[in-house]
Design a protein around this motif. Structure first.
Motif, PDB file in Angstrom:
ATOM      1  N   THR A 143       3.211  13.200 -34.128  1.00  0.00           N
ATOM      2  CA  THR A 143       3.254  12.932 -35.568  1.00  0.00           C
ATOM      3  C   THR A 143       4.426  12.030 -35.944  1.00  0.00           C
ATOM      4  N   VAL A 144       5.621  12.415 -35.521  1.00  0.00           N
ATOM      5  CA  VAL A 144       6.808  11.649 -35.890  1.00  0.00           C
ATOM      6  C   VAL A 144       6.809  10.288 -35.196  1.00  0.00           C
ATOM      7  N   LEU A 147       4.365   8.073 -37.184  1.00  0.00           N
ATOM      8  CA  LEU A 147       4.880   7.732 -38.511  1.00  0.00           C
ATOM      9  C   LEU A 147       6.071   6.786 -38.436  1.00  0.00           C
ATOM     10  N   LEU A 151       6.624   3.117 -39.885  1.00  0.00           N
ATOM     11  CA  LEU A 151       7.708   2.920 -40.855  1.00  0.00           C
ATOM     12  C   LEU A 151       8.612   1.765 -40.450  1.00  0.00           C
ATOM     13  N   GLY A 277       1.045   3.598 -34.288  1.00  0.00           N
ATOM     14  CA  GLY A 277       1.528   3.501 -35.657  1.00  0.00           C
ATOM     15  C   GLY A 277       1.891   2.082 -36.036  1.00  0.00           C
TER      16      GLY A 277
END
Length: 318
Positions: A143-144, A147, A151, A277
């Motif tokens: 998840t991180v 993301l 970002l 991502g």
């Protein structure tokens, strides 16, 4: 002990085939670093990562060391642990044949746990607190990593030259790979040492042993790691230097705190998620068929390696 050490080094070598290439994947695929120079940089930074964190903050090593119960007869316990390494080698070799970036971290803890359950004959052999750290690390990396990869893609300025940042990113990722995976292998080595020699976990590993682990990783990457790089950064998605550096930063900011707090986390998962991502946010997109194939192998790693570790250990012990 000699056979055990040889098998462990073989697992480290396969880690260089299947896991360590993720650290340098974006820098190599963008053409910023030739493959062999990237491997040399990776070897140096892996060494520094293992040395610094195993000396100052060996919490990942401690978590892996305590992953399961190998108490009882030292000879049979050591035999079961050796069987686990054989199972992990089989799994990792299959992943390499198909060019799938699997996680040696998860293969290691699952195979070792399966062997411990075969040894003790009960699921009570599993140390759930240590396993909780592994599962939290899995959730964190996916998840991180995803993301943060997206970002950083939004935050980084659009300039023409990201060559130097990508080289630094490859060094950072290799350093953190050593800090994570090097500690895991040393944790299993020390577990084997404890079973044969008695006593608790040995003190800080000597520099020659850290160098041996790092160079073996690098050798594995040099021999066959290019296939994993091609899967990630050609078949799954193609990232320009800016987005590749964003993926390095996303994965790095995921790996560093996990390592500091002793959560065994997969470099493969963090970097692959960050690449996805970055690709999604940048508009480069991704081949979801390839991503789904990688995800399917990830889902199978825990139960597959657990069962293989259990099965090989059961055969050895009967």
């Amino acid at each position: 002990m000699f056979l055990f050490s040889l098998l462990l080094l073989a697992v480290v070598l396969v880690n260089g085939w299947t896991d360590a290439p993720n650290a340098i994947a974006t820098a190599v695929s963008s053409g910023v670093l030739p493959f062999r120079r990237a491997v040399a940089l990776s070897a140096l930074c892996n060494f520094l990562g293992v040395w610094l964190f195993s000396s100052l903050s060996p919490l990942v090593m401690d978590t892996v060391y305590e992953i399961a119960d190998f108490g009882g007869n030292p000879f049979t316990a050591f035999s079961a642990l050796t069987a686990a390494l054989i199972a992990i080698l089989l799994w990792a070799t299959l992943a390499w044949i198909f060019g799938i970036p699997t996680s040696e971290s998860h293969a290691l803890v699952a195979g070792v746990t399966g062997a411990a359950v075969a040894l003790q004959g009960s699921l009570s052999a599993i140390h759930w607190f240590a396993w909780g750290k592994v599962l939290f690390g899995l959730l964190l990396s996916l998840t991180v990593g995803f993301l943060l990869g997206g970002l950083w893609t939004r935050l980084l300025p659009r300039r023409n030259n990201y060559a130097l940042p990508q080289i630094l990113g490859a060094g950072l990722m290799s350093f953190l790979h050593g800090a994570q995976d090097g500690q895991k292998f040393l944790g299993i080595l020390f577990l084997g040492f404890t079973l044969t020699q008695g006593g608790g976990r040995p003190p800080i590993p000597p520099l020659w042993l850290i160098a041996l682990v790092s160079l073996t990783m690098a050798l594995g990457t040099l021999l066959s790691g290019r296939r994993i790089i091609d899967t990630l950064c050609e078949k799954m998605t193609v990232l320009p230097p800016r987005e590749g550096f964003a993926a390095d930063l996303g994965a790095g900011f995921c790996l560093l705190p996990a390592t500091l707090f002793g959560f065994p986390l997969s470099t493969t998962h963090a970097k692959t998620a960050a690449i996805l991502g970055a690709g999604m946010v940048s508009g480069q997109g991704a081949d979801l068929r390839v991503a789904n194939q990688i995800g399917a192998v990830w889902l199978l790693t825990f139960p597959g390696c657990f069962l293989m570790g259990y099965g090989v250990a059961h055969l050895v012990l009967t």
